[in-house]
Design a protein around this motif. Structure first.
Motif, short mmCIF file in Angstrom:
data_model
loop_
_atom_site.label_atom_id
_atom_site.label_comp_id
_atom_site.label_asym_id
_atom_site.label_seq_id
_atom_site.Cartn_x
_atom_site.Cartn_y
_atom_site.Cartn_z
N ILE A 127 -8.57 -3.78 8.97
CA ILE A 127 -7.11 -3.87 8.84
C ILE A 127 -6.62 -2.95 7.72
O ILE A 127 -5.64 -2.22 7.88
N GLY A 128 -7.31 -2.99 6.58
CA GLY A 128 -6.92 -2.12 5.46
C GLY A 128 -6.99 -0.66 5.83
O GLY A 128 -6.10 0.13 5.49
N SER A 129 -8.05 -0.28 6.54
CA SER A 129 -8.19 1.12 6.97
C SER A 129 -7.08 1.49 7.95
O SER A 129 -6.53 2.60 7.88
N GLY A 130 -6.74 0.57 8.83
CA GLY A 130 -5.69 0.84 9.82
C GLY A 130 -4.33 1.02 9.18
O GLY A 130 -3.54 1.89 9.59
N ILE A 131 -4.03 0.21 8.16
CA ILE A 131 -2.73 0.30 7.49
C ILE A 131 -2.62 1.58 6.66
O ILE A 131 -1.60 2.27 6.68
N SER A 152 -5.31 1.55 -3.81
CA SER A 152 -4.23 0.66 -3.34
C SER A 152 -4.72 -0.25 -2.22
O SER A 152 -4.44 -1.45 -2.19
N THR A 153 -5.48 0.33 -1.30
CA THR A 153 -6.00 -0.45 -0.18
C THR A 153 -7.11 -1.39 -0.63
O THR A 153 -7.18 -2.54 -0.20
N ALA A 154 -7.98 -0.90 -1.51
CA ALA A 154 -9.12 -1.70 -1.97
C ALA A 154 -8.66 -2.94 -2.72
O ALA A 154 -9.19 -4.05 -2.50
N ILE A 188 0.83 -1.21 0.00
CA ILE A 188 0.00 0.00 0.00
C ILE A 188 0.87 1.26 0.00
O ILE A 188 0.66 2.16 -0.84
N PRO A 189 1.87 1.39 0.90
CA PRO A 189 2.74 2.58 0.83
C PRO A 189 3.54 2.63 -0.47
O PRO A 189 3.75 3.72 -1.02
#
Length: 430
Positions: free
Chosen positions: A383-387, A138-140, A125-126
């Motif tokens: 988890i995706g939102s947290g990252i 990227s997260t989706a 993601i980063p």
């Protein structure tokens, strides 16, 4: 039919769920109250809890969970990303393709969408955002591609379903999940390519056989876990439980002595994490024992069959209704919870319309996987939102087009049996 007992079981269960009780406590409490109301022996509660987890095949679950955790912390993720990048990174939107391809590889090792998202997402993601991709996309794509891991073997959720369905072949289920998992990956890659062209996302480095062979050499040890499970089980060399134990030992050897990225101290942390995960899973399965006993004793499956067949005699509409029910349940319940609750209820309905329980295994797992990325209880979504740091509301909105792709694949494997049954049939597992 004891209407009062049925209402007591179901209403008390859903009231406790909405009050915030853990699903395990809600199932045990509602079942316990119903058993006492029916005048049955209280020992029935304990007996059915023990019977629910008293099976040799269940031993595969802790081993698969542990081997997946070891691989996730043992340097496998980085090597799989390098391999995926060498294979598809050269295309437009290459990193999005890499994300999906890495999930195919990693899913075949960990069997967990949450482990996939946490491990690969923290790296990709980063990296994608830095190269010009929207953080939401990227997260989706990381979250949706992680669902492949529950379809591609080994998958401990497939084992839970096999037991809930009455002990159907784990080998057949493993093989039935491969094609749907790959088809899901290809569909997500095609949609990612479309968005990448539309939004002018960057290309990766040009394709090189030298880089590809180097990536294969570095990752081949990690991919060996998949071969142990798939070849071993399908070839009849050992059972699913034995393959899980061997995969666990193999994961320790690769992570600690070949890649040398896992120390003894870190191994202890991985063991603690695995025990915590395992405890949650086994308590849930155990709690489903008395709940399932009440469902059977009160003939709820027969009522569901009659009610659904009373609505329509169309197989197409019945399957659509079943998918809709599971999708809605996926928004409010955890994956293992859905498997142990709905499987014994829906199996008679499926049998009445001649729908294969092997095919339904893949349909159910993908349905539950979609639930993992939908609010209000989607674990992968959190988890995706947290990252990424993207708020859940905005993240879910950008994930909807990819969920649409997943639902399209779900319809394909629901209405086209060849996607799930061809490979097990060729291997003589049906």
């Amino acid at each position: 039919m004891n209407t009062t007992a049925i209402l007591l079981l179901l209403i008390s269960f859903f009231v406790m769920i909405f009050l915030g009780f853990h699903i395990s406590y809600a199932m045990m409490a509602s079942a316990g109250a119903t058993i006492l109301y029916l005048g049955l022996s209280p020992t029935q509660i304990i007996n059915t809890m023990v019977d629910a987890v008293d099976g040799f095949t269940f031993l595969a679950i802790p081993f698969f969970i542990l081997s997946g955790d070891i691989m996730a912390h043992g340097g496998i993720s980085d090597r799989l990303i390098l391999l995926a990048d060498a294979l598809v990174g050269w295309m437009r939107g290459g990193l999005a393709m890499v994300n999906v391809m890495a999930s195919i590889f990693f899913g075949g090792i960990s069997g967990s969408a949450t482990a996939d998202t946490a491990s690969l997402g923290a790296i990709l993601i980063p990296m994608m955002h830095k190269q010009g991709y929207d953080k939401e996309f990227s997260t989706a794509i990381t979250m949706t591609s992680s669902v492949q891991g529950m379809l591609i073997p080994p998958s401990h959720n497939m084992i839970i379903y096999a037991m809930a369905a009455g002990g159907i072949s784990v080998s057949a289920l493993f093989m039935a999940g491969i094609v749907p998992g790959v088809v899901l990956g290809l569909a997500l890659m095609l949609f990612s390519y479309y968005l990448s062209v539309k939004r002018n996302y960057p290309k990766g480095t040009p394709f090189s056989f030298r880089i590809l062979f180097a990536a294969i050499r570095k990752s081949v040890w990690g991919l060996g876990t998949v071969l142990i499970v798939v070849v071993g089980v399908v070839g009849g060399l050992f059972t699913a439980t034995e393959s899980a134990a061997i995969a666990c030992v193999y994961a320790i050897i690769v992570s600690m002595f070949i890649y040398r990225e896992l120390t003894w101290k870190e191994l202890l942390k991985v063991l603690k994490s695995s025990i915590k995960t395992l405890s949650t899973v086994l308590i849930l399965i155990s709690a489903s024992g008395p709940f399932g006993f009440c469902i059977t004793y009160l003939k709820i499956p027969s009522m569901v069959v009659n009610a659904m067949l009373g609505l329509t005699d169309s197989k197409f509409l019945l399957l659509l209704l079943i998918n809709l029910i599971i999708l809605v349940l996926g928004m409010i319940l955890g994956m293992a919870s859905i498997i142990v609750i709905v499987t014994p209820i829906l199996m008679p309905v499926l049998a009445s319309i001649g729908f294969s329980p092997i095919q339904f295994g893949a349909v159910l797992i993908l349905n539950c996987g979609i639930g993992l990325i939908t609010p209000p209880v989607g674990g992968v979504l959190f988890i995706g939102s947290g990252i990424s740091g993207v708020p859940i509301e905005r993240l879910f909105r950008h994930t909807l087009p990819l969920i649409g792709v997943m639902i399209l694949v779900l319809m394909l494997i629901t209405y086209v049996p060849a996607f799930t049954l061809t490979l097990p049939g060729i291997l003589g597992l049906l």
